[in-house]
Design a protein around this motif. Sequence first.
Motif, mmCIF file in Angstrom:
data_model
loop_
_atom_site.group_PDB
_atom_site.id
_atom_site.type_symbol
_atom_site.label_atom_id
_atom_site.label_comp_id
_atom_site.label_asym_id
_atom_site.label_seq_id
_atom_site.Cartn_x
_atom_site.Cartn_y
_atom_site.Cartn_z
ATOM 1 N N ALA A 23 -8.084 6.922 -15.115
ATOM 2 C CA ALA A 23 -7.824 6.005 -14.146
ATOM 3 C C ALA A 23 -8.793 4.873 -14.071
ATOM 4 N N ILE A 24 -9.993 4.909 -14.690
ATOM 5 C CA ILE A 24 -11.146 4.044 -14.536
ATOM 6 C C ILE A 24 -11.085 3.195 -15.648
ATOM 7 N N LEU A 25 -10.930 1.934 -15.590
ATOM 8 C CA LEU A 25 -10.957 1.022 -16.764
ATOM 9 C C LEU A 25 -12.148 0.008 -16.961
ATOM 10 N N ASN A 26 -12.351 -0.654 -17.830
ATOM 11 C CA ASN A 26 -13.693 -1.314 -18.052
ATOM 12 C C ASN A 26 -13.085 -2.767 -18.399
ATOM 13 N N GLU A 27 -13.246 -3.492 -17.209
ATOM 14 C CA GLU A 27 -12.849 -4.923 -17.400
ATOM 15 C C GLU A 27 -14.266 -5.824 -17.503
ATOM 16 N N ASP A 28 -14.563 -6.329 -18.916
ATOM 17 C CA ASP A 28 -15.509 -7.126 -18.708
ATOM 18 C C ASP A 28 -16.638 -6.562 -18.563
ATOM 19 N N GLY A 29 -17.267 -5.220 -18.794
ATOM 20 C CA GLY A 29 -18.062 -4.398 -18.424
ATOM 21 C C GLY A 29 -18.363 -3.845 -16.832
ATOM 22 N N GLN A 30 -17.326 -3.886 -16.247
ATOM 23 C CA GLN A 30 -17.103 -3.699 -15.017
ATOM 24 C C GLN A 30 -16.099 -2.516 -14.810
ATOM 25 N N SER A 31 -16.586 -1.476 -13.909
ATOM 26 C CA SER A 31 -15.403 -0.422 -13.987
ATOM 27 C C SER A 31 -14.466 -0.670 -12.680
ATOM 28 N N VAL A 32 -13.317 -0.630 -12.823
ATOM 29 C CA VAL A 32 -12.133 -1.100 -11.887
ATOM 30 C C VAL A 32 -10.946 -0.058 -11.802
ATOM 31 N N ILE A 33 -10.399 0.167 -10.842
ATOM 32 C CA ILE A 33 -9.263 0.969 -10.539
ATOM 33 C C ILE A 33 -8.135 0.335 -9.834
ATOM 34 N N TYR A 34 -6.969 0.873 -10.005
ATOM 35 C CA TYR A 34 -5.712 0.106 -9.511
ATOM 36 C C TYR A 34 -5.334 1.161 -8.642
ATOM 37 N N VAL A 35 -5.224 0.737 -7.204
ATOM 38 C CA VAL A 35 -4.662 1.522 -5.997
ATOM 39 C C VAL A 35 -3.255 0.814 -5.659
ATOM 40 N N GLN A 36 -2.476 2.028 -5.444
ATOM 41 C CA GLN A 36 -1.107 1.417 -4.821
ATOM 42 C C GLN A 36 -1.139 1.292 -3.410
ATOM 43 N N VAL A 37 -0.999 0.174 -2.952
ATOM 44 C CA VAL A 37 -1.154 -0.457 -1.571
ATOM 45 C C VAL A 37 0.352 -0.180 -0.905
ATOM 46 N N GLU A 38 1.546 -0.456 -1.776
ATOM 47 C CA GLU A 38 2.643 -0.300 -0.911
ATOM 48 C C GLU A 38 3.802 -0.472 -2.126
ATOM 49 N N GLY A 39 4.751 0.344 -1.895
ATOM 50 C CA GLY A 39 5.933 0.244 -3.207
ATOM 51 C C GLY A 39 5.557 0.097 -4.479
ATOM 52 N N GLU A 40 5.672 -1.069 -5.011
ATOM 53 C CA GLU A 40 5.191 -1.492 -6.317
ATOM 54 C C GLU A 40 4.177 -2.422 -6.404
ATOM 55 N N ARG A 41 3.377 -2.397 -5.245
ATOM 56 C CA ARG A 41 2.237 -3.541 -5.403
ATOM 57 C C ARG A 41 0.879 -2.612 -5.560
ATOM 58 N N PHE A 42 -0.058 -3.044 -6.204
ATOM 59 C CA PHE A 42 -1.025 -2.767 -6.724
ATOM 60 C C PHE A 42 -2.199 -3.362 -6.356
ATOM 61 N N GLU A 43 -3.245 -2.983 -6.085
ATOM 62 C CA GLU A 43 -4.747 -3.907 -5.789
ATOM 63 C C GLU A 43 -5.778 -3.357 -6.874
ATOM 64 N N ARG A 44 -6.254 -4.464 -7.356
ATOM 65 C CA ARG A 44 -7.437 -4.041 -8.471
ATOM 66 C C ARG A 44 -8.502 -3.887 -7.319
ATOM 67 N N ARG A 45 -9.321 -2.790 -7.882
ATOM 68 C CA ARG A 45 -10.646 -2.607 -7.234
ATOM 69 C C ARG A 45 -11.795 -2.274 -7.850
ATOM 70 N N VAL A 46 -13.190 -2.824 -7.575
ATOM 71 C CA VAL A 46 -14.185 -2.494 -8.491
ATOM 72 C C VAL A 46 -14.757 -0.866 -7.975
ATOM 73 N N PHE A 47 -14.856 -0.537 -8.893
ATOM 74 C CA PHE A 47 -14.989 1.311 -8.953
ATOM 75 C C PHE A 47 -16.517 1.131 -8.932
ATOM 76 N N VAL A 48 -17.310 1.945 -8.061
ATOM 77 C CA VAL A 48 -18.660 2.361 -8.401
ATOM 78 C C VAL A 48 -18.755 3.866 -8.569
ATOM 79 N N ALA A 49 -19.152 4.593 -9.425
ATOM 80 C CA ALA A 49 -18.994 5.740 -9.901
ATOM 81 C C ALA A 49 -20.335 6.659 -9.188
ATOM 82 N N GLY A 50 -19.650 7.987 -8.943
ATOM 83 C CA GLY A 50 -20.876 8.744 -8.401
ATOM 84 C C GLY A 50 -20.872 9.846 -9.443
ATOM 85 N N PRO A 51 -21.308 10.949 -9.137
ATOM 86 C CA PRO A 51 -21.300 12.149 -10.552
ATOM 87 C C PRO A 51 -20.018 12.234 -10.956
ATOM 88 N N THR A 52 -20.123 12.744 -12.435
ATOM 89 C CA THR A 52 -18.854 12.995 -13.094
ATOM 90 C C THR A 52 -18.974 14.386 -13.779
#
Length: 100
Positions: free
Chosen positions: A29-58
């Motif tokens: 689910a974690i994408l790399n967009e121009d060197g930045q980790s991002v995810i897309y979160v469903q906010v309602e119905g078919e609307r999605f929000e791009r969010r910067v993702f700061v990773a913890g342990p994996t």
Amino acid sequence: DRRLKIGLFVPAGLEVGGSTRGPVVPNEAILNEDGQSVIYVQVEGERFERRVFVAGPTNGYHTIAASGVAEGEYVVVRGAYQVYLASLSTTDIADHGHPH
């Protein structure tokens, strides 16, 4: 004499400290967009929000979110790249009937 021999398998463990708690996101689910980790979160119905993702342990398959998603939110896993591509579109919602 308790020496290890080449090719010998032995059980091992490594303690790395205390545990970390937080929402867990599948790595796909974690994408790399121009060197930045991002995810897309469903906010309602078919609307999605791009969010910067700061990773913890994996563990290599799932990553704990330090920030970017809250517990209980829906994260796009399959099709995350397609949501990204749709977000680049300049087509008006009226042209195809639903938002991205």
